[in-house]
Design a protein around this motif. Structure first.
Motif, short mmCIF file in Angstrom:
data_model
loop_
_atom_site.label_atom_id
_atom_site.label_comp_id
_atom_site.label_asym_id
_atom_site.label_seq_id
_atom_site.Cartn_x
_atom_site.Cartn_y
_atom_site.Cartn_z
N VAL A 115 -16.76 7.96 9.48
CA VAL A 115 -15.66 8.76 8.94
C VAL A 115 -15.97 9.19 7.52
N SER A 116 -15.75 10.47 7.24
CA SER A 116 -15.87 10.96 5.87
C SER A 116 -14.63 10.54 5.09
N LEU A 117 -14.83 9.95 3.93
CA LEU A 117 -13.71 9.48 3.13
C LEU A 117 -13.12 10.57 2.23
N LYS A 118 -13.77 11.73 2.18
CA LYS A 118 -13.29 12.80 1.31
C LYS A 118 -11.86 13.23 1.63
N PRO A 119 -11.49 13.43 2.93
CA PRO A 119 -10.10 13.81 3.22
C PRO A 119 -9.08 12.73 2.85
N LEU A 120 -9.57 11.51 2.61
CA LEU A 120 -8.67 10.40 2.31
C LEU A 120 -8.48 10.17 0.81
N ILE A 121 -9.17 10.96 -0.01
CA ILE A 121 -9.06 10.79 -1.47
C ILE A 121 -7.62 10.98 -1.96
N PRO A 122 -6.89 12.03 -1.53
CA PRO A 122 -5.50 12.18 -1.99
C PRO A 122 -4.63 10.98 -1.60
N LEU A 123 -4.81 10.48 -0.36
CA LEU A 123 -4.02 9.34 0.08
C LEU A 123 -4.40 8.08 -0.70
N THR A 124 -5.67 7.92 -1.02
CA THR A 124 -6.11 6.76 -1.80
C THR A 124 -5.48 6.77 -3.18
N ILE A 125 -5.45 7.93 -3.82
CA ILE A 125 -4.82 8.05 -5.14
C ILE A 125 -3.32 7.77 -5.04
N ALA A 126 -2.69 8.33 -4.01
CA ALA A 126 -1.26 8.10 -3.81
C ALA A 126 -0.97 6.63 -3.55
N THR A 127 -1.87 5.95 -2.84
CA THR A 127 -1.71 4.53 -2.54
C THR A 127 -1.77 3.69 -3.81
N LEU A 128 -2.72 3.99 -4.68
CA LEU A 128 -2.84 3.26 -5.95
C LEU A 128 -1.60 3.46 -6.81
N ILE A 129 -1.10 4.68 -6.85
CA ILE A 129 0.12 4.96 -7.62
C ILE A 129 1.30 4.20 -7.02
N LEU A 130 1.39 4.22 -5.68
CA LEU A 130 2.50 3.56 -4.99
C LEU A 130 2.46 2.05 -5.20
N LEU A 131 1.27 1.47 -5.14
CA LEU A 131 1.13 0.03 -5.36
C LEU A 131 1.52 -0.35 -6.80
N THR A 132 1.11 0.47 -7.74
CA THR A 132 1.47 0.22 -9.14
C THR A 132 2.97 0.30 -9.34
N LEU A 133 3.58 1.33 -8.75
CA LEU A 133 5.03 1.50 -8.86
C LEU A 133 5.77 0.35 -8.20
N ALA A 134 5.31 -0.06 -7.01
CA ALA A 134 5.95 -1.15 -6.29
C ALA A 134 5.84 -2.47 -7.06
N ALA A 135 4.65 -2.73 -7.63
CA ALA A 135 4.45 -3.95 -8.40
C ALA A 135 5.34 -3.98 -9.64
N TRP A 136 5.43 -2.84 -10.32
CA TRP A 136 6.27 -2.76 -11.51
C TRP A 136 7.75 -2.94 -11.17
N PHE A 137 8.21 -2.26 -10.12
CA PHE A 137 9.62 -2.33 -9.76
C PHE A 137 9.99 -3.73 -9.27
N PHE A 138 9.09 -4.33 -8.47
CA PHE A 138 9.34 -5.68 -7.97
C PHE A 138 9.39 -6.68 -9.13
N SER A 139 8.45 -6.57 -10.05
CA SER A 139 8.40 -7.49 -11.20
C SER A 139 9.65 -7.33 -12.07
N ALA A 140 10.12 -6.08 -12.20
CA ALA A 140 11.29 -5.83 -13.04
C ALA A 140 12.59 -6.34 -12.42
N ARG A 141 12.64 -6.40 -11.09
CA ARG A 141 13.87 -6.75 -10.40
C ARG A 141 13.86 -8.12 -9.73
N VAL A 142 12.70 -8.81 -9.76
CA VAL A 142 12.63 -10.08 -9.03
C VAL A 142 13.62 -11.10 -9.53
#
Length: 267
Positions: free
Chosen positions: A233-260
């Motif tokens: 599989v070529s990973l090039k089509p997955l670059i946008p999703l990979t970037i979105a995943t990193l942003i989503l993980l960062t946002l989820a970690a921040w929000f969870f830490s702030a509200r835990v």
């Protein structure tokens, strides 16, 4: 950094996470006469149904594979099995804090252990199903070969995306319970808006453009390519999703830490 603190907590409580996963797995079949056999029987039945029924009904929709009797079951199972992993993680994380409210109130442990238990349990179930699927491919002489290695980055991206989305929704669900109900509905629509039980090529040009906004499309196509076409599989089509995943993980970690700290009061 919230992420580093979470990883340290998970490592310190790794025994608690694994024992919880095993307890859940064995508890699922404790009162059953055949026990853990059902963990094998259910996915085996699913694969047989797709092979015997759907394979005959849908085979003409795979151009170039009309003479391959197992082409559509291979295509379908590749999508369904991996989608189920994604949906299992998201749906269970969506309610993980609400469902374990009593445990959170009575026990003192890092709350991030609960998502870790969900993900580990989901991968245990996924591993059983995937093992049966791979055995099926070996029996019919359709083993994917070295292209199977491409599944590793795809699973990493899928898991990261599912965890980021699930933890974010699960935290929100503690404060807004409608989130839990809405997530189940969205996952059902999302499944049918992803080329899993039909092919991307069967869609019109306008619909294909619309599908370009679905982040799960390149992932599902990647899994289907591995198992049906036996190609890396070529990973090039997955670059946008990979970037979105990193942003989503960062946002989820921040929000969870702030509200835990507020979880106990809300639960």
């Amino acid at each position: 950094m919230p992420g580093l603190v979470m990883f340290r907590a998970l490592w310190a409580y790794r025994g608690f996470v694994w024992s919880s996963v095993m307890r859940e797995f064995h508890g699922k079949y404790r009162e059953s006469l055949l026990g853990a056999f059902w963990s094998v029987a259910n996915p085996l039945a699913m694969i047989l149904i797709y092979t015997l029924v759907m394979g005959q009904l849908m085979r003409p929709t795979l151009p170039g594979y009309e003479k391959t009797p197992f082409a559509f079951p291979i295509y379908l199972c590749a999508g369904v099995i991996t989608w189920n992993l994604f949906a299992d993680i998201v749906s269970r994380l969506n309610g993980v804090f609400v469902d374990n409210g009593n445990l959170i109130k009575k026990s003192n442990f890092p709350r991030i252990c609960l998502p870790a238990i969900v993900v580990t349990s989901a991968f245990l179930n996924f591993g059983i199903v995937m093992a049966i699927y791979l055995a099926f491919l070996a029996i019919i002489g359709y083993w994917p070969g070295w292209s199977l290695l491409s599944i590793i980055p795809l699973l990493i991206i899928l898991t990261g995306f599912a965890v980021g989305l699930g933890v974010l929704l699960g935290t929100l669900n503690v404060f807004f319970r409608d989130v839990g109900q809405l997530t189940g509905v969205i996952l059902q629509f999302w499944f049918w808006l992803t080329p899993i039980v039909y092919t991307f090529g069967a869609l019109t040009e306008k619909v294909r453009i619309f599908m370009g906004f679905n982040p799960m499309v390149p992932l599902m196509q990647g899994f289907q390519q591995i198992f049906l076409m036996h190609s890396f599989v070529s990973l090039k089509p997955l670059i946008p999703l990979t970037i979105a995943t990193l942003i989503l993980l960062t946002l989820a970690a921040w929000f969870f830490s702030a509200r835990v700290g507020e979880l106990v009061d809300e639960l």
